[in-house]
Each structure stands twice: as C-alpha cells, then as structure tokens.
Design a protein around this motif. Structure first.
Motif, PDB file in Angstrom:
ATOM      1  N   ASP A  94       0.817  -1.220   0.000  1.00  0.00           N
ATOM      2  CA  ASP A  94       0.000   0.000   0.000  1.00  0.00           C
ATOM      3  C   ASP A  94       0.853   1.274   0.000  1.00  0.00           C
ATOM      4  OD1 ASP A  94       0.971   0.248   2.591  1.00  0.00           O
ATOM      5  OD2 ASP A  94      -0.977   0.042   3.565  1.00  0.00           O
ATOM      6  N   GLY A  95       2.191   1.113  -0.030  1.00  0.00           N
ATOM      7  CA  GLY A  95       3.084   2.262  -0.077  1.00  0.00           C
ATOM      8  C   GLY A  95       3.597   2.720   1.280  1.00  0.00           C
ATOM      9  N   SER A  96       3.012   2.220   2.356  1.00  0.00           N
ATOM     10  CA  SER A  96       3.486   2.594   3.689  1.00  0.00           C
ATOM     11  C   SER A  96       4.782   1.857   4.008  1.00  0.00           C
ATOM     12  CB  SER A  96       2.417   2.302   4.743  1.00  0.00           C
ATOM     13  OG  SER A  96       2.188   0.906   4.825  1.00  0.00           O
ATOM     14  N   ALA A  97       5.527   2.389   4.981  1.00  0.00           N
ATOM     15  CA  ALA A  97       6.803   1.785   5.362  1.00  0.00           C
ATOM     16  C   ALA A  97       6.747   1.320   6.811  1.00  0.00           C
ATOM     17  CB  ALA A  97       7.936   2.782   5.176  1.00  0.00           C
ATOM     18  N   LYS A  98       7.477   0.246   7.088  1.00  0.00           N
ATOM     19  CA  LYS A  98       7.585  -0.290   8.435  1.00  0.00           C
ATOM     20  C   LYS A  98       9.062  -0.528   8.720  1.00  0.00           C
ATOM     21  CE  LYS A  98       6.366  -4.243  11.276  1.00  0.00           C
ATOM     22  NZ  LYS A  98       5.727  -5.550  11.325  1.00  0.00           N
ATOM     23  N   ALA A  99       9.523  -0.082   9.887  1.00  0.00           N
ATOM     24  CA  ALA A  99      10.920  -0.300  10.258  1.00  0.00           C
ATOM     25  C   ALA A  99      11.151  -1.796  10.471  1.00  0.00           C
ATOM     26  CB  ALA A  99      11.263   0.466  11.523  1.00  0.00           C
ATOM     27  N   ALA A 100      12.220  -2.317   9.889  1.00  0.00           N
ATOM     28  CA  ALA A 100      12.566  -3.732  10.026  1.00  0.00           C
ATOM     29  C   ALA A 100      14.009  -3.853  10.489  1.00  0.00           C
ATOM     30  CB  ALA A 100      12.374  -4.453   8.696  1.00  0.00           C
ATOM     31  N   ARG A 101      14.310  -4.903  11.216  1.00  0.00           N
ATOM     32  CA  ARG A 101      15.670  -5.176  11.693  1.00  0.00           C
ATOM     33  C   ARG A 101      16.073  -6.556  11.196  1.00  0.00           C
ATOM     34  NH1 ARG A 101      19.078  -1.813  13.066  1.00  0.00           N
ATOM     35  NH2 ARG A 101      20.916  -2.675  14.013  1.00  0.00           N
ATOM     36  N   VAL A 102      17.259  -6.683  10.636  1.00  0.00           N
ATOM     37  CA  VAL A 102      17.761  -7.946  10.104  1.00  0.00           C
ATOM     38  C   VAL A 102      18.958  -8.393  10.926  1.00  0.00           C
ATOM     39  CG1 VAL A 102      18.779  -9.096   8.095  1.00  0.00           C
ATOM     40  CG2 VAL A 102      16.987  -7.379   7.771  1.00  0.00           C
ATOM     41  N   ALA A 103      18.921  -9.636  11.398  1.00  0.00           N
ATOM     42  CA  ALA A 103      20.053 -10.252  12.094  1.00  0.00           C
ATOM     43  C   ALA A 103      20.825 -11.067  11.059  1.00  0.00           C
ATOM     44  CB  ALA A 103      19.554 -11.149  13.221  1.00  0.00           C
ATOM     45  N   VAL A 104      22.151 -10.933  11.051  1.00  0.00           N
ATOM     46  CA  VAL A 104      22.994 -11.597  10.057  1.00  0.00           C
ATOM     47  C   VAL A 104      23.786 -12.712  10.739  1.00  0.00           C
ATOM     48  CG1 VAL A 104      24.807 -11.282   8.331  1.00  0.00           C
ATOM     49  CG2 VAL A 104      23.172  -9.434   8.780  1.00  0.00           C
ATOM     50  N   PHE A 105      23.667 -13.926  10.193  1.00  0.00           N
ATOM     51  CA  PHE A 105      24.344 -15.094  10.743  1.00  0.00           C
ATOM     52  C   PHE A 105      25.281 -15.706   9.712  1.00  0.00           C
ATOM     53  CE2 PHE A 105      20.374 -14.717  13.028  1.00  0.00           C
ATOM     54  CZ  PHE A 105      20.772 -14.886  14.344  1.00  0.00           C
ATOM     55  N   PRO A 106      26.432 -16.236  10.168  1.00  0.00           N
ATOM     56  CA  PRO A 106      27.332 -16.920   9.231  1.00  0.00           C
ATOM     57  C   PRO A 106      26.765 -18.279   8.845  1.00  0.00           C
ATOM     58  CG  PRO A 106      28.213 -17.057  11.450  1.00  0.00           C
ATOM     59  CD  PRO A 106      26.978 -16.195  11.521  1.00  0.00           C
ATOM     60  N   LEU A 107      27.076 -18.709   7.633  1.00  0.00           N
ATOM     61  CA  LEU A 107      26.613 -19.991   7.118  1.00  0.00           C
ATOM     62  C   LEU A 107      27.788 -20.686   6.450  1.00  0.00           C
ATOM     63  CD1 LEU A 107      23.954 -21.724   6.385  1.00  0.00           C
ATOM     64  CD2 LEU A 107      24.205 -20.668   4.140  1.00  0.00           C
ATOM     65  N   SER A 108      28.091 -21.880   6.911  1.00  0.00           N
ATOM     66  CA  SER A 108      29.123 -22.680   6.263  1.00  0.00           C
ATOM     67  C   SER A 108      28.464 -23.411   5.103  1.00  0.00           C
ATOM     68  CB  SER A 108      29.713 -23.673   7.262  1.00  0.00           C
ATOM     69  OG  SER A 108      30.686 -24.467   6.641  1.00  0.00           O
ATOM     70  N   VAL A 109      28.804 -23.014   3.881  1.00  0.00           N
ATOM     71  CA  VAL A 109      28.137 -23.538   2.690  1.00  0.00           C
ATOM     72  C   VAL A 109      28.581 -24.969   2.413  1.00  0.00           C
ATOM     73  CG1 VAL A 109      27.821 -23.236   0.209  1.00  0.00           C
ATOM     74  CG2 VAL A 109      27.882 -21.237   1.715  1.00  0.00           C
ATOM     75  N   LEU A 110      27.587 -25.836   2.240  1.00  0.00           N
ATOM     76  CA  LEU A 110      27.851 -27.236   1.918  1.00  0.00           C
ATOM     77  C   LEU A 110      27.551 -27.552   0.459  1.00  0.00           C
ATOM     78  CD1 LEU A 110      26.380 -28.954   5.099  1.00  0.00           C
ATOM     79  CD2 LEU A 110      28.771 -28.398   4.610  1.00  0.00           C
ATOM     80  N   SER A 111      26.510 -26.896  -0.098  1.00  0.00           N
ATOM     81  CA  SER A 111      26.177 -27.171  -1.496  1.00  0.00           C
ATOM     82  C   SER A 111      25.433 -26.005  -2.128  1.00  0.00           C
ATOM     83  CB  SER A 111      25.345 -28.455  -1.610  1.00  0.00           C
ATOM     84  OG  SER A 111      24.142 -28.335  -0.887  1.00  0.00           O
ATOM     85  N   ARG A 112      25.494 -25.977  -3.461  1.00  0.00           N
ATOM     86  CA  ARG A 112      24.787 -24.983  -4.276  1.00  0.00           C
ATOM     87  C   ARG A 112      23.891 -25.737  -5.239  1.00  0.00           C
ATOM     88  NH1 ARG A 112      29.502 -21.192  -6.531  1.00  0.00           N
ATOM     89  NH2 ARG A 112      28.376 -21.810  -8.386  1.00  0.00           N
ATOM     90  N   PHE A 113      22.673 -25.241  -5.415  1.00  0.00           N
ATOM     91  CA  PHE A 113      21.711 -25.889  -6.286  1.00  0.00           C
ATOM     92  C   PHE A 113      21.580 -25.119  -7.594  1.00  0.00           C
ATOM     93  CE2 PHE A 113      20.392 -26.699  -1.889  1.00  0.00           C
ATOM     94  CZ  PHE A 113      20.496 -28.076  -1.865  1.00  0.00           C
ATOM     95  N   ASP A 114      21.313 -25.838  -8.675  1.00  0.00           N
ATOM     96  CA  ASP A 114      21.095 -25.199  -9.974  1.00  0.00           C
ATOM     97  C   ASP A 114      19.713 -24.564 -10.045  1.00  0.00           C
ATOM     98  OD1 ASP A 114      23.612 -25.895 -10.899  1.00  0.00           O
ATOM     99  OD2 ASP A 114      22.901 -27.808 -11.715  1.00  0.00           O
ATOM    100  N   ASP A 115      18.781 -25.084  -9.269  1.00  0.00           N
ATOM    101  CA  ASP A 115      17.433 -24.543  -9.222  1.00  0.00           C
ATOM    102  C   ASP A 115      16.996 -24.491  -7.763  1.00  0.00           C
ATOM    103  OD1 ASP A 115      15.127 -23.479 -10.324  1.00  0.00           O
ATOM    104  OD2 ASP A 115      14.178 -25.430 -10.604  1.00  0.00           O
ATOM    105  N   TRP A 116      16.198 -23.495  -7.398  1.00  0.00           N
ATOM    106  CA  TRP A 116      15.744 -23.333  -6.024  1.00  0.00           C
ATOM    107  C   TRP A 116      14.386 -22.662  -6.040  1.00  0.00           C
ATOM    108  CZ3 TRP A 116      19.906 -21.005  -8.269  1.00  0.00           C
ATOM    109  CH2 TRP A 116      19.884 -19.619  -8.417  1.00  0.00           C
TER     110      TRP A 116
END
Length: 120
Positions: A94-116
């Motif tokens: 609707d065009g209104s804004a809401k304050a958001a907070r993002v927490a950032v975590f490390p990720l040890s990557v094991l695999s990558r997919f061709d499609d997701w």
C-alpha cells in the motif's frame, strides 16, 4: 563458466557469479576470506542478503539457513553467533513503510543448487 568479479570491502571479499537476472550469489575462493552472499531482489533488483520473517519452531540462525536455500539455492550449516545486524524501511504494497531489523548469521556452505524455490 560464468564470469566472476571481486570487490574488496574492509576484510570481507565479495564475489559475484552471473546467474538469472533475479538472483546472483557469492562464490567461494581459495583464500579463506569470509564472503557475503548477495542476491538481487526480484522487485527492485537491488543487492540484498537473503532474509525473511521468523519461522515458528526455528531458531533465528536456522531461519537464515532456510532463507538461503529458498532465495539463493545455497545450503549449509548456520552458526548461532550473530555477526551483525542492520535496519531498513520495508515498504508494503500500500506504499506505507515499516521499520525492520535484520540479524545476520554466518553460514558454512555445503552445497549450491542449480534450481531453487525463488529462482524465477
């Protein structure tokens, strides 16, 4: 194979790999430097990190790992140690804004997919 470029920001190495227009992701290298996974948002095409709303029954780091699979096709083991956070204004339909907070975590990557789930 895809063209790769690197950008240095403090001690964090950022790399991109050419993927479909709606997504790009970090790729690993042999230097061992931490890397940040970046994707382009489907709506604005701005660079973002995968993020989402809390998921009932999952810890915050497990939610981050879930979002990495859905939004970028990356699976791995998330660490509970928060490495940072940031705030932004999330715009609603609707065009209104809401304050958001993002927490950032490390990720040890094991695999990558061709499609997701959110690849297109």
């Amino acid at each position: 194979m895809a063209t790769r470029t690197g950008i240095r920001s403090r001690d964090i190495s950022l790399k991109e790999e050419r993927l479909p227009p709606s997504h790009r992701r970090a790729v690993s290298d042999s230097s061992g430097a931490p890397e940040i996974l970046l994707i382009t948002s489907r709506g604005t095409k701005r660079w973002i990190i995968p993020k989402g709303n809390p998921i009932r029954g999952l810890d915050p780091e497990q939610t981050a790992a879930h979002e990495a699979i859905e939004e970028a096709g990356i699976s791995g083991i998330a660490c509970a140690a928060l490495i940072g956070s940031y705030g932004y204004d999330k715009f609603r339909r609707d065009g209104s804004a809401k304050a958001a907070r993002v927490a950032v975590f490390p990720l040890s990557v094991l695999s990558r997919f061709d499609d997701w789930p959110e690849a297109h």
